[in-house]
Structure formats: C-alpha cells, structure tokens
Design a protein around this motif. Structure first.
Motif, PDB file in Angstrom:
ATOM      1  N   LEU A  87      17.974  58.975  67.891  1.00  0.00           N
ATOM      2  CA  LEU A  87      18.099  58.429  66.539  1.00  0.00           C
ATOM      3  C   LEU A  87      19.108  59.242  65.738  1.00  0.00           C
ATOM      4  CD1 LEU A  87      17.222  56.495  64.309  1.00  0.00           C
ATOM      5  CD2 LEU A  87      15.303  58.043  63.848  1.00  0.00           C
ATOM      6  N   SER A  90      22.677  58.661  67.152  1.00  0.00           N
ATOM      7  CA  SER A  90      23.173  57.301  66.915  1.00  0.00           C
ATOM      8  C   SER A  90      23.603  57.128  65.460  1.00  0.00           C
ATOM      9  CB  SER A  90      22.142  56.252  67.321  1.00  0.00           C
ATOM     10  OG  SER A  90      21.006  56.282  66.501  1.00  0.00           O
ATOM     11  N   CYS A 123      20.859  52.139  60.072  1.00  0.00           N
ATOM     12  CA  CYS A 123      19.840  53.199  60.099  1.00  0.00           C
ATOM     13  C   CYS A 123      18.439  52.608  60.208  1.00  0.00           C
ATOM     14  CB  CYS A 123      19.951  54.077  58.858  1.00  0.00           C
ATOM     15  SG  CYS A 123      21.439  55.099  58.823  1.00  0.00           S
ATOM     16  N   ALA A 126      18.114  51.289  63.792  1.00  0.00           N
ATOM     17  CA  ALA A 126      18.014  52.389  64.753  1.00  0.00           C
ATOM     18  C   ALA A 126      16.627  53.037  64.690  1.00  0.00           C
ATOM     19  CB  ALA A 126      19.112  53.418  64.503  1.00  0.00           C
ATOM     20  N   ALA A 127      16.098  53.211  63.486  1.00  0.00           N
ATOM     21  CA  ALA A 127      14.759  53.787  63.350  1.00  0.00           C
ATOM     22  C   ALA A 127      13.724  52.861  63.983  1.00  0.00           C
ATOM     23  CB  ALA A 127      14.437  54.040  61.883  1.00  0.00           C
ATOM     24  N   GLU A 130      14.033  53.043  67.913  1.00  0.00           N
ATOM     25  CA  GLU A 130      13.562  54.277  68.545  1.00  0.00           C
ATOM     26  C   GLU A 130      12.098  54.600  68.281  1.00  0.00           C
ATOM     27  OE1 GLU A 130      15.195  55.785  70.773  1.00  0.00           O
ATOM     28  OE2 GLU A 130      17.114  54.799  70.453  1.00  0.00           O
ATOM     29  N   THR A 131      11.494  53.966  67.287  1.00  0.00           N
ATOM     30  CA  THR A 131      10.115  54.324  66.953  1.00  0.00           C
ATOM     31  C   THR A 131       9.161  53.140  67.116  1.00  0.00           C
ATOM     32  OG1 THR A 131      10.485  53.866  64.597  1.00  0.00           O
ATOM     33  CG2 THR A 131      10.829  56.139  65.344  1.00  0.00           C
TER      34      THR A 131
END
Length: 157
Positions: A87, A90, A123, A126-127, A130-131
């Motif tokens: 994260l 990226s 953002c 991407a968060a 990844e989560t």
C-alpha cells in the motif's frame, strides 16, 4: 483488460506489465530508475504512459495472451511484500507517476478532474485492494463453499 473478450484490437492508455514493444521505443523512452526501491510498483506503467502521452498507442488483442503464474509456482520477484508495504509503495509511486504524467494524460483524454482528486481516488482504491478486498473475497469463498456443501447433501428429487 484482464479476462476481457472483444473482437479486433483495442487502443488503451496502459495494459498489464507484459507487453510487446519495439526496441527503438525502449531506447527513446527508457524505464525510469526512480522505481528501483521498494517493490517496483508502476515501473511498466510508467513506460506505457510515457508512450501514450507522447502520442503513441497501446493495443490489446485477443490474438495474443499472457498470464501470470500463481504465487505457489513462482518463488521470487513481483509484489512480494506485506500488504501495508505494498500500500505504501503503490501510493508513493503513484504520486510520483501522477506528477509526471497526469496533466498530459488528462489533456489527451479531456479529463477535468484535478490531479489531487485522482490521487485521492487511487489511495481509497489501493487501501480497499490491500485491506478490505482480501477479507471480502475470503468470506465470499467461504459462503460459496458452504452453499455448495449444503446442495451436495440434499437428496435428489
């Protein structure tokens, strides 16, 4: 365009990391060494976007396919870092990437949204990627497995 089915060739600004290109383009638009630290996120995208903002086209076709081997078959390379590091890198590299290309990209496509808004949207995505997405995928697979198991136990009518 992973998994897309279409007829003919389609011009797009960027595609996946595996592309065929001319040596002359690699010499004229070399890879940016800035992406050497961390996990290399955006290194191929940078080359493709450099071509795009300089008037070249990137085509995808159903006449040629590539695929990534599963992580279980490949022991090195790629994005093998922990989710929070992925994260971080990226977002770090996308910020640099947007700084280099966003204005010319937006101009070529007629986009009106400012760079800061595009970066904020990235953002958030991407968060999520990844989560939240891995956990949601695991839950969905569990539900599908339970549903399959329950239908297999039902007597045939």
């Amino acid at each position: 365009m992973n998994g897309a089915k279409f007829t003919g060739d389609v011009a797009i600004p960027i595609t996946n990391a595996i592309i065929l290109t001319k040596k002359s383009l690699l010499l004229k638009f070399p890879f940016d060494d800035y992406y050497a630290r961390g996990n290399g996120y955006r290194e191929e995208t940078d080359f493709q976007m450099n071509l795009f903002v300089n008037g070249f086209h990137i085509y995808v076709t159903n006449e040629c396919h590539s695929f990534h081997l599963p992580l279980s078959q490949v022991r090195t390379g790629g994005q093998r870092t922990r989710p929070l590091k992925r994260l971080y890198w990226s977002i770090y590299y996308t910020r640099y990437f947007f700084g280099k290309y966003y204005a010319r990209y937006a101009e070529r496509l007629g986009l009106r949204s400012p760079r800061w808004l595009a970066l904020a949207a990235f953002c958030i995505f991407a968060a999520y990627r990844e989560t939240l997405r891995p956990a949601l995928h695991a839950v969905a697979m569990w539900v599908l497995a339970r549903r399959r198991a329950s239908t297999e136990r039902l007597p045939a009518t």
